[in-house]
Design an enzyme around this catalytic site. Sequence first.
Site, PDB file in Angstrom:
ATOM      1  N   GLU A  38       0.812  -1.220   0.000  1.00 22.36           N
ATOM      2  CA  GLU A  38       0.000   0.000   0.000  1.00 22.36           C
ATOM      3  C   GLU A  38       0.847   1.272   0.000  1.00 22.36           C
ATOM      4  OE1 GLU A  38      -3.446  -0.370   2.872  1.00 22.36           O
ATOM      5  OE2 GLU A  38      -2.293  -2.149   3.417  1.00 22.36           O
ATOM      6  N   SER A  95      -6.530  -2.196   2.140  1.00 24.28           N
ATOM      7  CA  SER A  95      -6.881  -1.720   0.801  1.00 24.28           C
ATOM      8  C   SER A  95      -7.407  -2.836  -0.085  1.00 24.28           C
ATOM      9  CB  SER A  95      -5.682  -1.041   0.125  1.00 24.28           C
ATOM     10  OG  SER A  95      -5.318   0.135   0.799  1.00 24.28           O
ATOM     11  N   TYR A 108      -9.820   3.749  -4.815  1.00 26.50           N
ATOM     12  CA  TYR A 108      -8.907   4.858  -5.040  1.00 26.50           C
ATOM     13  C   TYR A 108      -9.048   5.539  -6.397  1.00 26.50           C
ATOM     14  CZ  TYR A 108      -6.871   2.933  -0.845  1.00 26.50           C
ATOM     15  OH  TYR A 108      -6.701   2.479   0.435  1.00 26.50           O
ATOM     16  N   ARG A 135     -10.960   3.995  11.790  1.00 23.20           N
ATOM     17  CA  ARG A 135     -12.135   3.871  10.929  1.00 23.20           C
ATOM     18  C   ARG A 135     -12.576   2.421  10.965  1.00 23.20           C
ATOM     19  NH1 ARG A 135     -10.454   3.782   5.901  1.00 23.20           N
ATOM     20  NH2 ARG A 135     -11.401   1.746   5.540  1.00 23.20           N
ATOM     21  N   ASP A 148     -15.018  -0.561   9.680  1.00 22.46           N
ATOM     22  CA  ASP A 148     -15.845  -0.993   8.549  1.00 22.46           C
ATOM     23  C   ASP A 148     -16.860  -2.028   9.021  1.00 22.46           C
ATOM     24  OD1 ASP A 148     -14.220   0.628   6.994  1.00 22.46           O
ATOM     25  OD2 ASP A 148     -12.902  -1.021   6.412  1.00 22.46           O
ATOM     26  N   GLU A 161     -13.567  -4.886  10.202  1.00 23.23           N
ATOM     27  CA  GLU A 161     -12.210  -4.617  10.668  1.00 23.23           C
ATOM     28  C   GLU A 161     -12.108  -3.171  11.118  1.00 23.23           C
ATOM     29  OE1 GLU A 161      -9.409  -3.703   7.036  1.00 23.23           O
ATOM     30  OE2 GLU A 161     -10.602  -5.497   6.580  1.00 23.23           O
ATOM     31  N   ASN A 210      -9.351   0.163  11.131  1.00 23.96           N
ATOM     32  CA  ASN A 210      -8.143   0.724  10.535  1.00 23.96           C
ATOM     33  C   ASN A 210      -7.584   1.781  11.480  1.00 23.96           C
ATOM     34  OD1 ASN A 210      -8.435  -0.301   7.474  1.00 23.96           O
ATOM     35  ND2 ASN A 210     -10.442   0.323   8.239  1.00 23.96           N
ATOM     36  N   GLY A 265      -6.922   6.118   5.607  1.00 27.05           N
ATOM     37  CA  GLY A 265      -6.385   6.808   4.442  1.00 27.05           C
ATOM     38  C   GLY A 265      -6.721   8.285   4.440  1.00 27.05           C
TER      39      GLY A 265
END
Length: 341
Positions: A13, A146, A215, A254, A256, A281, A283, A287
Site C-alpha cells: 500500500e 486496501s 482509489y 475507521r 468498517d 475490521e 483501521n 487513508g
Amino acid sequence: MKVAVVMGGRSPEAGVSRASGKNAMAALQQAGYDVVTFEAEPGLATHLREANVQAVFLATHGPLGEDGTLQGMLEFMELPYTGSGVLASALAMHKSMAKSIFKLEGIPTAPWVTWTEADMDGDVVERLRRRGLEVPVVVKPCEGGSTIGMSIVREPAGLPSACQTALRYGHEILVEAFVPGMEITVGVLGNDQLQALPVIEIVPQGGFYNFDTKYRTGGSEHILPARLHADILRRAGELAVRAHRALGCFGMSRVDMIVTRPVAPTGRPEEAEQSELFVLEANTLPGMTDTSLYPEACAKSGLPFHDVVRMQIEWACQRQQRSRRGGHEEPLPGAAVQVGR
C-alpha cells in the site's frame, strides 16, 4: 514545531500511503507546522534524529507501517507519533486477532477461520465445511489492507485459487463467512473522549469495493450520512467506538461494517431493530487520499482537515508526556463517549 510526515515504505500500500502523506503534509503546513517528509525505510531513525523533528505524523498503511513495528521504533526514540500504540496497531492489523478481541468483547463479527500454506493440502472446501463454514466466503490476507489480495468466493471451485492469491501477501489468511448487506464505515476521533463521525454508505461500481473502486476517482459513491434509519446510525456509531476501545486504539480509527436488512430513514423503528451490524475490521491509520473516507466524514462533522491533523499532533504529544510520567499510553478506561449523528 517541526513535524515529520512518514509515508511509503515496502508495503503493498506504499503508493496509497504517499498520497495520504502528501495531503497530510499540506494540511500540517496549513495548520502552521514546519513539515519535512521521509520514506518509511531503513535509516529512518537516523533521518528523524538529524532533522531534529519534535513529532511524527504517520501516513503509513499496511505492514511495517501500521502494524506496530514503526510505532515500536518511535517509542524507543521517545518521539510523539500519531495514531495507535504498538499493541493496538498490531492487533488491528492482524484481522484474525482483531476479530478474536471483538468476539470476546461481544462485538458482532462474521464467523471465520485462519489458515496457512499448510492448510492448503487436500480438499479445502471440505476442510472449511468441517469448521462450520460454507461458500460464499471472503478470503483475504490476515495482515494487510486496501482489499489487496482479497476475493469474494461464490462457488466452491474458486476457493483454492482465492487462498493462494491471499497467501502471496502473508503467511496467514482469513476465510470468513460472506455477509450480504450494505457496506458502511464509521470514523472515530478523540483522545480520552471519543466521537463517532457520521456514518458513510459505500456504493462501489460493480458491487465490489476493491482497490480500484477505493482509489479511482468515481470508482465508488460515498453517501453521507448513510441512507439508514436513525436507530441503525446510532448503533453503528456506538459499535465503532466499542471496537476502537476494545483494541485500545488512539486518536483516530475507521471501523468498517456490514448492515443486514438495511432500513431507510423513513422506515419503522421495529423494522430497524431487525437490522444486524457486523464489524469487518478497524483501521488505525485511515487513508488521507483525495478519495478517502475519513477526511470526508470529518468535513461532514464541520472539522477542517488541517484541524484534524493538528489535533492528532497535540494528542500524540500529550500521550508522550503522559507516558514519561508513567501514565497510560492509551485512552483511560471508562472515558466518556460522544456519538455523532
